[in-house]
Design a protein around this motif. Structure first.
Motif, PDB file in Angstrom:
ATOM      1  N   ASN A  96     -72.587 -10.270   7.392  1.00 57.08           N
ATOM      2  CA  ASN A  96     -73.497  -9.180   7.002  1.00 57.08           C
ATOM      3  C   ASN A  96     -73.148  -7.850   7.657  1.00 57.08           C
ATOM      4  N   SER A 125     -71.542  -9.669   2.344  1.00 58.10           N
ATOM      5  CA  SER A 125     -71.281 -10.976   2.934  1.00 58.10           C
ATOM      6  C   SER A 125     -69.770 -11.163   2.973  1.00 58.10           C
ATOM      7  N   GLU A 137     -76.914  -6.067   0.625  1.00 54.48           N
ATOM      8  CA  GLU A 137     -76.216  -6.983   1.546  1.00 54.48           C
ATOM      9  C   GLU A 137     -74.724  -6.974   1.287  1.00 54.48           C
ATOM     10  N   TYR A 190     -74.485 -23.051  -3.620  1.00 56.55           N
ATOM     11  CA  TYR A 190     -74.372 -22.424  -2.299  1.00 56.55           C
ATOM     12  C   TYR A 190     -73.776 -23.429  -1.296  1.00 56.55           C
ATOM     13  N   PHE A 222     -84.612 -18.057   1.148  1.00 60.46           N
ATOM     14  CA  PHE A 222     -83.297 -18.342   1.726  1.00 60.46           C
ATOM     15  C   PHE A 222     -83.116 -19.844   1.964  1.00 60.46           C
ATOM     16  N   PHE A 280     -84.643 -13.721  -4.253  1.00 60.80           N
ATOM     17  CA  PHE A 280     -84.439 -13.382  -2.843  1.00 60.80           C
ATOM     18  C   PHE A 280     -84.077 -11.899  -2.713  1.00 60.80           C
ATOM     19  N   GLY A 337     -73.726 -19.867  10.473  1.00 66.32           N
ATOM     20  CA  GLY A 337     -74.208 -19.490   9.138  1.00 66.32           C
ATOM     21  C   GLY A 337     -73.469 -18.341   8.485  1.00 66.32           C
ATOM     22  N   SER A 338     -72.401 -17.834   9.120  1.00 64.74           N
ATOM     23  CA  SER A 338     -71.672 -16.666   8.617  1.00 64.74           C
ATOM     24  C   SER A 338     -72.548 -15.420   8.536  1.00 64.74           C
ATOM     25  N   TYR A 398     -86.098 -10.959   5.084  1.00 61.74           N
ATOM     26  CA  TYR A 398     -86.672 -12.161   5.687  1.00 61.74           C
ATOM     27  C   TYR A 398     -88.116 -12.048   6.157  1.00 61.74           C
ATOM     28  N   TYR A 428     -73.606 -16.697  -5.214  1.00 59.96           N
ATOM     29  CA  TYR A 428     -74.547 -15.568  -5.110  1.00 59.96           C
ATOM     30  C   TYR A 428     -75.143 -15.192  -6.470  1.00 59.96           C
TER      31      TYR A 428
HETATM   32  C1  AVJ Z   1     -77.475 -15.734   5.746  1.00 59.32           C
HETATM   33  C2  AVJ Z   1     -76.097 -13.829   5.562  1.00 59.32           C
HETATM   34  C3  AVJ Z   1     -75.118 -15.975   5.703  1.00 59.32           C
HETATM   35  O1  AVJ Z   1     -74.391 -14.007   3.248  1.00 59.32           O
HETATM   36  O2  AVJ Z   1     -74.366 -15.989   2.396  1.00 59.32           O
HETATM   37  C4  AVJ Z   1     -77.306 -15.979   0.761  1.00 59.32           C
HETATM   38  C5  AVJ Z   1     -77.366 -14.650   2.993  1.00 59.32           C
HETATM   39  N1  AVJ Z   1     -77.489 -13.844   0.630  1.00 59.32           N
HETATM   40  N2  AVJ Z   1     -77.364 -15.633  -0.525  1.00 59.32           N
HETATM   41  C6  AVJ Z   1     -74.915 -15.099   3.053  1.00 59.32           C
HETATM   42  C7  AVJ Z   1     -77.383 -14.834   1.509  1.00 59.32           C
HETATM   43  C8  AVJ Z   1     -77.479 -14.355  -0.606  1.00 59.32           C
HETATM   44  C9  AVJ Z   1     -76.281 -15.407   3.675  1.00 59.32           C
HETATM   45  N3  AVJ Z   1     -76.267 -15.210   5.158  1.00 59.32           N
END
Ligand code: AVJ
Length: 325
Positions: A170, A287, A285, A59, A50, A220, A165-166, A42, A210
């Motif tokens: 992470n 999720s 990451e 998404y 994002f 991203f 935002g969940s 970020y 994703y």
């Molecule tokens: C911001 C962590 C909730 O995990 O869905 C979106 C980040 N990474 N697409 C997620 C994210 C790839 C997002 N968060």
């Protein structure tokens, strides 16, 4: 692809030494499964990417959560009589406005505490919100929520702690529990905790979110390599790493990786050269996706209980209200 400023990976940059980040990156890249923390997505461009992700047709989390908030907050704020909103990782404050509007509707909105790592970001958002909500005190806290919350001394109660935002997804389970425990420790008996969690569902739908067709998520993901270039002088070639995102059905989570397309060596000043085999990846990451049981287990471990979870079975995202157990 959204029209975003390109950042050359070869342009010389002025850098201020960042020993904390260097140590963290060194440790992550020395692990058998190379790993980098998602907070390094970020920068300015990463935040813009994002934002673009949240508007993608694939998404679903952002728009679903927004709809849930809009439907529920007016009633919930009236019922709770919430006077303070404390928001962890405040984002662009778009969702905060839904809650603040509902608080204003009851005439009880007194204090808003957005917590974020970026000081410039929180102070800009704070100034904007002060104009929009006369009478509301906006007292931003600059803090890394994985370490501390850094809350103001005087908080009108009852307060609503919100983590939307969940983003909780992470965190690996021990870190998620530590974070919820920290929130719980700051709560008084009448306070509530509002958590947004992405839910387990059809794997194809999760994976599509994703692996969007426009390649925004791939951009991203790769952007993290540019952040390492700017912050640490790393010489990653972003073109030599491919975006990969897949669902792990055992751990119930999406994993995002950057896969090295060839055998290559990367240099980061101050570290030993980093060698990548062809096909070797960096995990950037996780999720995590939840269900009622897994949320209840996390809550219990942190001294919280679920008090409300209004949803119809088709909603792909969850908004959970917790209270001290
Ligand atoms: C911001 C962590 C909730 O995990 O869905 C979106 C980040 N990474 N697409 C997620 C994210 C790839 C997002 N968060």
């Amino acid at each position: 692809m959204p029209n975003l400023a390109r950042t050359s990976s070869t342009r010389p940059v002025e850098r201020v030494p960042n020993p904390g980040m260097l140590a963290e990156v060194a440790e992550g890249l020395a692990a058998p499964q190379k790993e980098l923390p998602p907070k390094y997505f970020y920068d300015q461009r990463g935040s813009e990417l994002f934002e673009a992700i949240t508007r993608l047709p694939e998404y679903y989390p952002t728009r679903t959560e927004r709809a849930l908030l809009s439907g529920w907050m007016p009633e919930l704020m009236a019922q709770l009589g919430t006077r303070t909103l404390i928001e962890l990782g405040a984002g662009n404050a778009e969702k905060s406005r839904i809650i603040l509007d509902a608080m204003r509707g009851t005439g009880l909105a007194e204090l808003y505490v957005p917590i974020d790592v970026s000081a410039t970001f929180v102070s800009q958002t704070a100034a904007q919100l002060r104009r929009e909500y006369p009478g509301l005190t906006v007292e931003p806290a600059v803090a890394d929520i994985t370490v501390e919350l850094n809350l103001p001394r005087r908080i009108p109660r009852p307060a609503l702690f919100a983590f939307l935002g969940s983003t909780i997804g992470n965190f690996y389970p021990p870190a998620a529990i530590r974070l919820l425990t920290r929130v719980r420790a700051a709560m008084e008996p009448g306070d509530r905790f509002l958590l947004g969690v992405d839910l387990r569902k059809d794997i194809a739908r999760i994976e599509a979110a994703y692996n969007d067709s426009q390649g925004v998520t791939a951009a991203f993901n790769r952007n993290m390599l540019l952040v390492l270039h700017h912050e640490l002088g790393a010489d990653f070639d972003p073109e030599a790493f491919q975006h990969r995102a897949f669902y792990d059905t055992v751990a119930h989570r999406i994993e995002m990786h950057l896969v090295s397309t060839r055998h290559q060596m990367v240099t980061i000043p101050g570290l030993d050269p980093i060698v990548f085999a062809a096909g070797e990846s960096i995990r950037t990451e996780i999720s995590t996706k939840y269900d009622r049981e897994s949320v209840a287990a996390f809550f219990a471990a942190a001294g919280l209980r679920i008090v409300a979870w209004p949803r119809d079975p088709t909603t792909p995202f969850g908004l959970v209200l917790g209270a001290p157990a």
